[in-house]
Scaffold this motif. Structure first.
Motif, PDB file in Angstrom:
ATOM      1  N   SER A  39       0.840  -1.199   0.000  1.00 29.55           N
ATOM      2  CA  SER A  39       0.000   0.000   0.000  1.00 29.55           C
ATOM      3  C   SER A  39       0.871   1.243   0.000  1.00 29.55           C
ATOM      4  O   SER A  39       0.551   2.234  -0.656  1.00 29.55           O
ATOM      5  CB  SER A  39      -0.946  -0.003   1.193  1.00 29.55           C
ATOM      6  N   PHE A  40       2.021   1.181   0.696  1.00 32.77           N
ATOM      7  CA  PHE A  40       2.893   2.346   0.699  1.00 32.77           C
ATOM      8  C   PHE A  40       3.474   2.591  -0.696  1.00 32.77           C
ATOM      9  O   PHE A  40       3.659   3.751  -1.111  1.00 32.77           O
ATOM     10  CB  PHE A  40       4.019   2.181   1.727  1.00 32.77           C
ATOM     11  N   GLY A  41       3.732   1.534  -1.439  1.00 36.07           N
ATOM     12  CA  GLY A  41       4.210   1.702  -2.810  1.00 36.07           C
ATOM     13  C   GLY A  41       3.204   2.474  -3.657  1.00 36.07           C
ATOM     14  O   GLY A  41       3.544   3.438  -4.348  1.00 36.07           O
ATOM     15  N   PHE A  42       1.933   2.065  -3.563  1.00 37.99           N
ATOM     16  CA  PHE A  42       0.893   2.766  -4.334  1.00 37.99           C
ATOM     17  C   PHE A  42       0.709   4.194  -3.830  1.00 37.99           C
ATOM     18  O   PHE A  42       0.472   5.123  -4.611  1.00 37.99           O
ATOM     19  CB  PHE A  42      -0.424   1.990  -4.278  1.00 37.99           C
ATOM     20  N   GLU A  43       0.824   4.363  -2.524  1.00 40.40           N
ATOM     21  CA  GLU A  43       0.700   5.692  -1.929  1.00 40.40           C
ATOM     22  C   GLU A  43       1.765   6.633  -2.495  1.00 40.40           C
ATOM     23  O   GLU A  43       1.461   7.768  -2.892  1.00 40.40           O
ATOM     24  CB  GLU A  43       0.865   5.542  -0.405  1.00 40.40           C
ATOM     25  N   LEU A  44       3.001   6.141  -2.529  1.00 37.65           N
ATOM     26  CA  LEU A  44       4.117   6.941  -3.054  1.00 37.65           C
ATOM     27  C   LEU A  44       3.830   7.427  -4.469  1.00 37.65           C
ATOM     28  O   LEU A  44       4.027   8.606  -4.791  1.00 37.65           O
ATOM     29  CB  LEU A  44       5.372   6.074  -3.112  1.00 37.65           C
ATOM     30  N   VAL A  45       3.404   6.510  -5.317  1.00 34.69           N
ATOM     31  CA  VAL A  45       3.175   6.866  -6.720  1.00 34.69           C
ATOM     32  C   VAL A  45       1.973   7.800  -6.845  1.00 34.69           C
ATOM     33  O   VAL A  45       2.012   8.799  -7.561  1.00 34.69           O
ATOM     34  CB  VAL A  45       2.976   5.602  -7.590  1.00 34.69           C
ATOM     35  N   ALA A  46       0.899   7.493  -6.118  1.00 38.35           N
ATOM     36  CA  ALA A  46      -0.311   8.319  -6.216  1.00 38.35           C
ATOM     37  C   ALA A  46      -0.053   9.734  -5.712  1.00 38.35           C
ATOM     38  O   ALA A  46      -0.669  10.698  -6.169  1.00 38.35           O
ATOM     39  CB  ALA A  46      -1.451   7.683  -5.418  1.00 38.35           C
ATOM     40  N   ARG A  47       0.869   9.863  -4.772  1.00 41.42           N
ATOM     41  CA  ARG A  47       1.189  11.149  -4.171  1.00 41.42           C
ATOM     42  C   ARG A  47       2.131  11.963  -5.063  1.00 41.42           C
ATOM     43  O   ARG A  47       2.283  13.183  -4.885  1.00 41.42           O
ATOM     44  CB  ARG A  47       1.869  10.886  -2.831  1.00 41.42           C
ATOM     45  N   SER A  48       2.776  11.258  -5.979  1.00 34.43           N
ATOM     46  CA  SER A  48       3.812  11.865  -6.820  1.00 34.43           C
ATOM     47  C   SER A  48       3.279  13.054  -7.614  1.00 34.43           C
ATOM     48  O   SER A  48       2.240  12.981  -8.249  1.00 34.43           O
ATOM     49  CB  SER A  48       4.335  10.803  -7.791  1.00 34.43           C
ATOM     50  N   GLU A  49       3.995  14.144  -7.562  1.00 34.19           N
ATOM     51  CA  GLU A  49       3.584  15.310  -8.350  1.00 34.19           C
ATOM     52  C   GLU A  49       4.588  15.593  -9.452  1.00 34.19           C
ATOM     53  O   GLU A  49       4.627  16.688 -10.010  1.00 34.19           O
ATOM     54  CB  GLU A  49       3.427  16.525  -7.426  1.00 34.19           C
ATOM     55  N   SER A  50       5.413  14.596  -9.746  1.00 36.95           N
ATOM     56  CA  SER A  50       6.485  14.816 -10.720  1.00 36.95           C
ATOM     57  C   SER A  50       6.034  14.551 -12.147  1.00 36.95           C
ATOM     58  O   SER A  50       6.800  14.708 -13.081  1.00 36.95           O
ATOM     59  CB  SER A  50       7.676  13.928 -10.380  1.00 36.95           C
ATOM     60  N   SER A  51       4.792  14.137 -12.332  1.00 41.31           N
ATOM     61  CA  SER A  51       4.329  13.841 -13.688  1.00 41.31           C
ATOM     62  C   SER A  51       2.831  14.108 -13.794  1.00 41.31           C
ATOM     63  O   SER A  51       2.161  14.345 -12.793  1.00 41.31           O
ATOM     64  CB  SER A  51       4.635  12.377 -14.022  1.00 41.31           C
ATOM     65  N   GLU A  52       2.288  14.054 -15.018  1.00 46.19           N
ATOM     66  CA  GLU A  52       0.857  14.305 -15.222  1.00 46.19           C
ATOM     67  C   GLU A  52       0.011  13.199 -14.591  1.00 46.19           C
ATOM     68  O   GLU A  52       0.370  12.032 -14.657  1.00 46.19           O
ATOM     69  CB  GLU A  52       0.539  14.308 -16.720  1.00 46.19           C
ATOM     70  N   PRO A  53      -1.176  13.555 -14.038  1.00 41.46           N
ATOM     71  CA  PRO A  53      -2.052  12.553 -13.423  1.00 41.46           C
ATOM     72  C   PRO A  53      -2.355  11.366 -14.335  1.00 41.46           C
ATOM     73  O   PRO A  53      -2.384  10.221 -13.876  1.00 41.46           O
ATOM     74  CB  PRO A  53      -3.329  13.341 -13.115  1.00 41.46           C
ATOM     75  N   SER A  54      -2.561  11.607 -15.618  1.00 36.78           N
ATOM     76  CA  SER A  54      -2.928  10.481 -16.488  1.00 36.78           C
ATOM     77  C   SER A  54      -1.762   9.503 -16.645  1.00 36.78           C
ATOM     78  O   SER A  54      -1.959   8.292 -16.722  1.00 36.78           O
ATOM     79  CB  SER A  54      -3.388  10.987 -17.858  1.00 36.78           C
ATOM     80  N   ARG A  55      -0.533  10.022 -16.657  1.00 36.09           N
ATOM     81  CA  ARG A  55       0.636   9.125 -16.715  1.00 36.09           C
ATOM     82  C   ARG A  55       0.790   8.358 -15.410  1.00 36.09           C
ATOM     83  O   ARG A  55       1.099   7.160 -15.412  1.00 36.09           O
ATOM     84  CB  ARG A  55       1.920   9.933 -16.959  1.00 36.09           C
TER      85      ARG A  55
END
Lengths: 267, 267
Positions: B121-137
């Motif tokens: 879950s923390f892995g998915f959290e990290l990626v979902a929280r990421s602001e380094s790329s566009e939401p669709s990517r």
């Protein structure tokens, strides 16, 4: 008159649960390996007690003006997460004592363990694949679900139990109530609610989850009644025409929880 | 000259791995409960053999013209997923036979099991929280990771082993190589690659993962050499100036894998 209303509620919420189940089973990956599909169906269907988070998700979405379909993938994901938390009881040194059908499962521990991992990833897959809402909302929902089942959510709650915690209220807050709060929040986000409404529904979901969790574990109590009252107070300000169904849902879960506790005590 | 080049490569990739580790440890949730934090650190640090998927993720991102930072959260998530797959060996009836430090861990099985759930879950959290790329990517990347660790990915691979599968090549394809392919794809998506480049890098990552997995398990073989050659052939068409480093990486992993097999055979 009261009986008729209760029967109507029961039918209404049974239909929501049926919708969730149908969508979930239709969405399952069609992998050629029975070693994956069979235990997956088994785990999805054996979640006891029944999860309230998925229904809260659809309800919150409609309450803030969204369509039920917009929150359906998230509701299904929450059903999977609930099944995961329940299934972990099987392998858990402490929770294992309360697990049902420990010895009667047709699957090995190893298969059920890996299948649990598969359930989690499938939950995220379902939501990420969802095209029923804007990408930025979907990302927020994924984040909420990840946090709810993560190291500060249900995983922490289960670790606390493994570490010897016995306070029912604390464990309930970190597990079932945490998922219920998450359900209401996900529905609100997908339905297009603003930040304030999202946070009100987060508290609403948490209180309902506490109420239901305590009732199922301990039966009727002052604390459960207090949480019902807190939950209802968070509903002020939402569209009055939609609130009857929501209040009815809370009352019905109250009754169901109390009944479940009486039945459990009889066994 | 050859030794100098090898040393340079080793330093270069060690620096990438250090970047990933630093970002990951900085991103960990600061929960007050040591019962969660301690086993989480333990599992993240004890992943053996070292995962190549996170490095493939950053490499693919740079290869298609992106910045390393854009793929850093996804690379960290893949490190967590690798740790999960390895840690499950501990509880797995068949894989357990190959698990390392089975009896020397300071944590109970229950805590490690729940911590594994927390890692996912923390892995998915990290990626979902990421602001380094566009939401669709970011959503596409979440979907790729969920599929890679799901019922048609590593969970299926581990279930196959639990069900008695012994074919190294098949199990490797569903576990380590599946994650490597996912790593390359995630990096490519976040770096802004088009569909064709994404699919080439998916095959590239799969072949590299097969090469490395077979080498670590069986030592040098014709099959491993064949996968290296297949991997290199997928690189045609990418910017020539960046390919030297990538080819060097593949060669270095080839050598490292062969060395690991020799060392394992000696024990």
């Amino acid at each position: 008159m009261v009986a008729a209303a209760a029967s109507h509620r029961q039918g209404h919420w049974a239909s929501i649960e049926a919708d969730i189940r149908t969508h979930l089973l239709q969405s399952l990956p069609t992998t050629p390996l029975p070693v994956v599909v069979k235990p997956m169906h088994h785990m999805i269907n054996s979640a006891v007690p029944k999860p309230i988070a998925p229904v809260l998700c659809l309800t919150a979405c409609e309450l803030v003006g969204g369509q039920r379909t917009e929150a359906m993938d998230a509701a299904c994901a929450l059903h999977l997460m609930h099944a995961l938390v329940r299934s972990r009881a099987r392998f858990h040194p402490v929770l294992g004592l309360r697990a049902e059908n420990k010895s009667s499962s047709p699957f090995s521990d190893g298969v059920l363990l890996m299948t649990g991992d598969g359930l989690v990833s499938f939950g995220f897959e379902l939501v990420a694949r969802s095209e029923s809402s804007e990408p930025s909302r979907v990302l927020k929902v994924i984040l909420e679900i990840a946090e709810a089942i993560g190291a500060a959510g249900t995983a922490e709650g289960l670790n606390m139990v493994a570490d010897g915690a016995t306070a029912v209220e604390k464990v309930c807050e970190k597990t079932d109530a945490r998922l219920s709060a998450c359900g209401a929040v996900c529905g609100a986000i997908l339905g297009g609610a603003g930040d304030e409404a999202v946070e009100r529904l987060r508290r609403f979901g948490l209180y309902v989850g506490m109420m239901h969790g305590l009732l199922c574990t301990e039966g009727s109590s002052e604390a459960a009644e207090e949480f019902r009252s807190l939950a209802r107070s968070e509903l002020k300000g939402f569209e009055e025409g939609k609130l009857d169904e929501v209040r009815g849902l809370v009352d019905w879960w109250y009754e169901q929880g109390a009944v479940a506790a009486v039945e459990a005590a009889r066994e």
